[in-house]
Scaffold this motif. Structure first.
Motif, mmCIF file in Angstrom:
data_model
loop_
_atom_site.group_PDB
_atom_site.id
_atom_site.type_symbol
_atom_site.label_atom_id
_atom_site.label_comp_id
_atom_site.label_asym_id
_atom_site.label_seq_id
_atom_site.Cartn_x
_atom_site.Cartn_y
_atom_site.Cartn_z
ATOM 1 N N TRP A 161 0.814 -1.220 0.000
ATOM 2 C CA TRP A 161 0.000 0.000 0.000
ATOM 3 C C TRP A 161 0.848 1.271 0.000
ATOM 4 C CZ3 TRP A 161 -4.370 -1.343 -1.668
ATOM 5 C CH2 TRP A 161 -4.931 -2.559 -1.290
ATOM 6 N N ARG A 162 2.165 1.149 0.121
ATOM 7 C CA ARG A 162 3.062 2.299 0.170
ATOM 8 C C ARG A 162 3.664 2.631 -1.189
ATOM 9 N NH1 ARG A 162 2.766 4.949 4.721
ATOM 10 N NH2 ARG A 162 3.920 4.056 6.421
ATOM 11 N N VAL A 163 3.325 1.868 -2.211
ATOM 12 C CA VAL A 163 3.873 2.076 -3.558
ATOM 13 C C VAL A 163 2.813 2.760 -4.409
ATOM 14 C CG1 VAL A 163 4.853 0.962 -5.601
ATOM 15 C CG2 VAL A 163 5.297 -0.005 -3.333
ATOM 16 N N ASP A 164 3.092 3.992 -4.822
ATOM 17 C CA ASP A 164 2.184 4.720 -5.714
ATOM 18 C C ASP A 164 2.558 4.424 -7.155
ATOM 19 O OD1 ASP A 164 0.710 5.954 -3.706
ATOM 20 O OD2 ASP A 164 2.095 7.643 -3.579
ATOM 21 N N VAL A 165 1.549 4.170 -7.978
ATOM 22 C CA VAL A 165 1.780 3.853 -9.385
ATOM 23 C C VAL A 165 0.885 4.762 -10.234
ATOM 24 C CG1 VAL A 165 1.774 2.040 -11.140
ATOM 25 C CG2 VAL A 165 2.252 1.458 -8.750
ATOM 26 N N PRO A 166 1.418 5.902 -10.678
ATOM 27 C CA PRO A 166 0.622 6.801 -11.512
ATOM 28 C C PRO A 166 0.320 6.180 -12.873
ATOM 29 C CG PRO A 166 2.549 7.919 -10.612
ATOM 30 C CD PRO A 166 2.725 6.460 -10.352
ATOM 31 N N PRO A 167 -0.732 6.653 -13.529
ATOM 32 C CA PRO A 167 -1.051 6.167 -14.873
ATOM 33 C C PRO A 167 0.084 6.456 -15.857
ATOM 34 C CG PRO A 167 -2.896 7.387 -13.961
ATOM 35 C CD PRO A 167 -1.737 7.599 -13.036
ATOM 36 N N LEU A 168 0.218 5.569 -16.821
ATOM 37 C CA LEU A 168 1.200 5.689 -17.905
ATOM 38 C C LEU A 168 2.620 5.929 -17.411
ATOM 39 C CD1 LEU A 168 -0.775 7.613 -20.673
ATOM 40 C CD2 LEU A 168 -0.138 5.195 -20.627
ATOM 41 N N THR A 169 3.018 5.127 -16.438
ATOM 42 C CA THR A 169 4.407 5.150 -15.998
ATOM 43 C C THR A 169 4.985 3.749 -16.178
ATOM 44 O OG1 THR A 169 3.772 4.717 -13.694
ATOM 45 C CG2 THR A 169 4.128 7.022 -14.331
ATOM 46 N N ALA A 170 6.296 3.709 -16.317
ATOM 47 C CA ALA A 170 6.992 2.441 -16.510
ATOM 48 C C ALA A 170 7.831 2.124 -15.282
ATOM 49 C CB ALA A 170 7.888 2.523 -17.741
ATOM 50 N N THR A 171 7.796 0.878 -14.887
ATOM 51 C CA THR A 171 8.655 0.361 -13.832
ATOM 52 C C THR A 171 9.461 -0.766 -14.455
ATOM 53 O OG1 THR A 171 7.054 0.953 -12.139
ATOM 54 C CG2 THR A 171 8.709 -0.686 -11.542
ATOM 55 N N GLU A 172 10.783 -0.654 -14.361
ATOM 56 C CA GLU A 172 11.653 -1.633 -15.003
ATOM 57 C C GLU A 172 12.321 -2.541 -13.983
ATOM 58 O OE1 GLU A 172 13.875 -0.471 -18.681
ATOM 59 O OE2 GLU A 172 13.561 1.534 -17.791
ATOM 60 N N PHE A 173 12.338 -3.814 -14.299
ATOM 61 C CA PHE A 173 13.007 -4.834 -13.511
ATOM 62 C C PHE A 173 14.113 -5.408 -14.393
ATOM 63 C CE2 PHE A 173 8.673 -4.507 -12.197
ATOM 64 C CZ PHE A 173 8.689 -4.643 -10.819
ATOM 65 N N SER A 174 15.318 -5.480 -13.863
ATOM 66 C CA SER A 174 16.399 -6.123 -14.606
ATOM 67 C C SER A 174 17.147 -7.033 -13.652
ATOM 68 C CB SER A 174 17.347 -5.087 -15.221
ATOM 69 O OG SER A 174 17.967 -4.321 -14.214
ATOM 70 N N GLY A 175 17.532 -8.188 -14.148
ATOM 71 C CA GLY A 175 18.256 -9.113 -13.293
ATOM 72 C C GLY A 175 18.304 -10.497 -13.873
ATOM 73 N N ARG A 176 18.739 -11.427 -13.038
ATOM 74 C CA ARG A 176 18.799 -12.833 -13.429
ATOM 75 C C ARG A 176 18.698 -13.684 -12.174
ATOM 76 N NH1 ARG A 176 24.887 -12.318 -15.460
ATOM 77 N NH2 ARG A 176 24.463 -10.183 -15.087
ATOM 78 N N GLY A 177 18.242 -14.896 -12.365
ATOM 79 C CA GLY A 177 18.160 -15.817 -11.250
ATOM 80 C C GLY A 177 17.255 -15.354 -10.119
ATOM 81 N N GLY A 178 16.231 -14.583 -10.423
ATOM 82 C CA GLY A 178 15.309 -14.140 -9.390
ATOM 83 C C GLY A 178 15.773 -12.931 -8.594
ATOM 84 N N ARG A 179 16.948 -12.396 -8.884
ATOM 85 C CA ARG A 179 17.437 -11.169 -8.226
ATOM 86 C C ARG A 179 17.169 -9.999 -9.158
ATOM 87 N NH1 ARG A 179 21.459 -11.378 -3.853
ATOM 88 N NH2 ARG A 179 21.960 -9.218 -4.232
ATOM 89 N N TRP A 180 16.411 -9.057 -8.670
ATOM 90 C CA TRP A 180 15.997 -7.940 -9.514
ATOM 91 C C TRP A 180 16.529 -6.610 -9.000
ATOM 92 C CZ3 TRP A 180 13.859 -9.221 -13.972
ATOM 93 C CH2 TRP A 180 13.157 -10.434 -14.074
ATOM 94 N N ASN A 181 16.827 -5.739 -9.941
ATOM 95 C CA ASN A 181 17.016 -4.319 -9.675
ATOM 96 C C ASN A 181 15.740 -3.660 -10.194
ATOM 97 O OD1 ASN A 181 19.687 -4.521 -8.684
ATOM 98 N ND2 ASN A 181 20.391 -4.769 -10.781
ATOM 99 N N VAL A 182 15.340 -2.579 -9.538
ATOM 100 C CA VAL A 182 14.068 -1.947 -9.899
ATOM 101 C C VAL A 182 14.279 -0.460 -10.157
ATOM 102 C CG1 VAL A 182 11.695 -1.498 -9.165
ATOM 103 C CG2 VAL A 182 12.844 -3.582 -8.400
ATOM 104 N N ARG A 183 13.704 0.000 -11.243
ATOM 105 C CA ARG A 183 13.665 1.432 -11.559
ATOM 106 C C ARG A 183 12.199 1.800 -11.692
ATOM 107 N NH1 ARG A 183 16.436 4.364 -16.737
ATOM 108 N NH2 ARG A 183 16.194 6.469 -15.935
#
Length: 190
Positions: A161-183
């Motif tokens: 509930w603490r993550v705001d997600v505005p319309p038409l925005t991108a969230t990127e996940f990059s990683g391997r083996g289940g370990r992610w970086n998030v933008r």
């Protein structure tokens, strides 16, 4: 191989404007114009996916994507609360809403709990990484983005509930083996 997943939240709809639990309404005219203006700004995808909701499918089409619908990316099932506003449900079932917001394993509406949603999205992300299918672009409900961020960061489900997600925005996940970086929260260029 590094996997890249870009989750895009849908354009604004009447349900989003009214803080109404999704009832299948389409994006509104202003949201459609903004999505169309952002078409062509996305990176080339090896695979495009979409939540099965009307607003996600319409947003994907306006962005120029030809995605495959994925049931695993469906929005949170809020059971009997579907179509109602949060204010209406809070007035009718204040204890149930309070329990739902405080306990991620609670589903007083008869639908899916936040914990179950987070697990479903985590499995989808893990499978996406396993496929090694390059870049995936998916237009998904805001709660799918929230669940992905919570799981990728290893945060407790109460952070949902603490993550705001505005319309038409991108969230990127990059990683391997289940370990992610998030933008998070990049506005689409339009």
């Amino acid at each position: 191989m590094t996997s890249r997943v870009m989750l895009i939240s849908p354009a604004i709809s009447v349900a989003l404007r009214e803080a109404r639990f999704d009832d299948g309404c389409p994006v509104d005219a202003a949201g459609l114009r903004l999505a169309e203006a952002a078409a062509g700004s996305l990176p080339t995808a090896d695979r495009a996916s979409v939540s099965p909701s009307v607003r996600c499918r319409e947003t994907a089409a306006a962005l120029g994507l030809a995605p495959l619908p994925e049931p695993e990316l469906a929005g949170l099932d809020v059971g009997r609360w579907r179509g109602a506003t949060l204010a209406e449900v809070s007035a009718d079932e204040p204890e149930a809403v309070a329990r739902w917001l405080a306990d991620p394993s609670s589903a007083p509406h008869g639908g899916e709990s936040v914990r179950d949603l987070c697990e479903r999205v985590a499995k989808w992300l893990y499978t996406a990484a396993d496929l090694g299918s390059g870049r995936i672009v998916a237009v998904v409900e805001p709660e799918i983005v929230r669940a992905g961020v919570v799981r990728a960061l290893g945060a407790p489900e109460s952070a949902f509930w603490r993550v705001d997600v505005p319309p038409l925005t991108a969230t990127e996940f990059s990683g391997r083996g289940g370990r992610w970086n998030v933008r998070v929260g990049q506005a689409l260029a339009g």
